[in-house]
Scaffold this motif. Structure first.
Motif: not given
Length: 244
Positions: A204-226
């Motif tokens: 929501g800050a830079c408006r760049i769409e998450l994809y690939g490894a970056d998307l997987n990183r965010v998806k797999s991060a525990p909910k309490d990870d910042v």
């Protein structure tokens, strides 16, 4: 860093307040009255220079007229003196000499009076020019005063809003983990925004769409990870709207 999902979500509330504070600060610096005051100030400076030049013309004419009046007065005194001598009588030679001098003095007086009349006409024009410049200067000063009043009124309203939002921020920040607020404030100071919602798979800050490894990183991060954006380094707050 770890932080409860709810605490991360409340970062968005804090960011909303900080965004409003930044907008208010920007609004205060970019009030249209500020540009108007600057423009009128330049106009006033130019008009003041114009007024001084016009005043100098009037003063010079006054000085020249005063000089002519002094010369005319001296000619009149000389004429009165010669007329008295002529009235007293004398030899034919003396009478003819006095008559010749009186004729010369009359011509001189006429020339001086004509010159004085011309200068007085010039002075009338110069005074009209000066009055016109003074009128424009007075109007410009009035516009500046009005713009300053409007600026002060706008600043007063902004100051009230800033105070209200600043006070509202205190309990929001105090209710969040200190280490999370410290990180958020550092990022916000560096970039202007500390946290943003991940929405529909985009930061929501830079408006760049998450994809690939970056998307997987965010998806797999525990909910309490910042989680932070790889592109803009802001904190990415994940909710049910994030599309992850």
């Amino acid at each position: 860093m770890k932080a409860a999902p709810e605490a991360q979500r409340r970062l968005l509330d804090l960011q909303a307040v900080d965004t409003t504070l930044a907008q208010l600060a920007h609004r205060r610096k970019s009030l249209p009255e500020l540009a108007e005051i600057d423009a009128v100030a330049r106009e006033i400076s130019a008009l003041e220079d114009e007024r001084v030049r016009a005043q100098v013309v009037v003063d010079d004419l006054d000085r020249d007229i005063a000089r002519l009046e002094k010369d005319i007065d001296q000619v009149r005194q000389r004429k009165d003196k010669d007329q008295k001598r002529l009235d007293a009588g004398g030899s034919l030679r003396e009478v003819e000499g006095l008559q010749h001098e009186l004729a010369t003095l009359n011509r001189r007086q006429s020339e001086l009076e004509d010159a004085e009349l011309e200068l007085m006409e010039q002075k009338e024009t110069a005074e009209a020019t000066l009055a016109e410049v003074q009128g424009r200067l007075s109007a410009a000063v009035g516009r500046r005063t009005d713009a300053e009043r409007r600026r002060d009124e706008a600043n007063g309203e902004i100051a009230k809003e800033l105070e209200f939002k600043t006070q509202a921020r205190v309990p929001l920040a105090a209710d969040l983990p200190s280490d999370l607020v410290t990180l958020y404030d550092k990022i916000r100071t560096d970039t202007g925004m500390g946290a943003a919602l991940v929405y529909a798979g985009r930061c929501g800050a830079c408006r760049i769409e998450l994809y690939g490894a970056d998307l997987n990183r965010v998806k797999s991060a525990p909910k309490d990870d910042v989680v932070r954006c790889e592109e803009c380094r802001r904190i990415m707050v994940r909710t049910s709207e994030s599309g992850l």
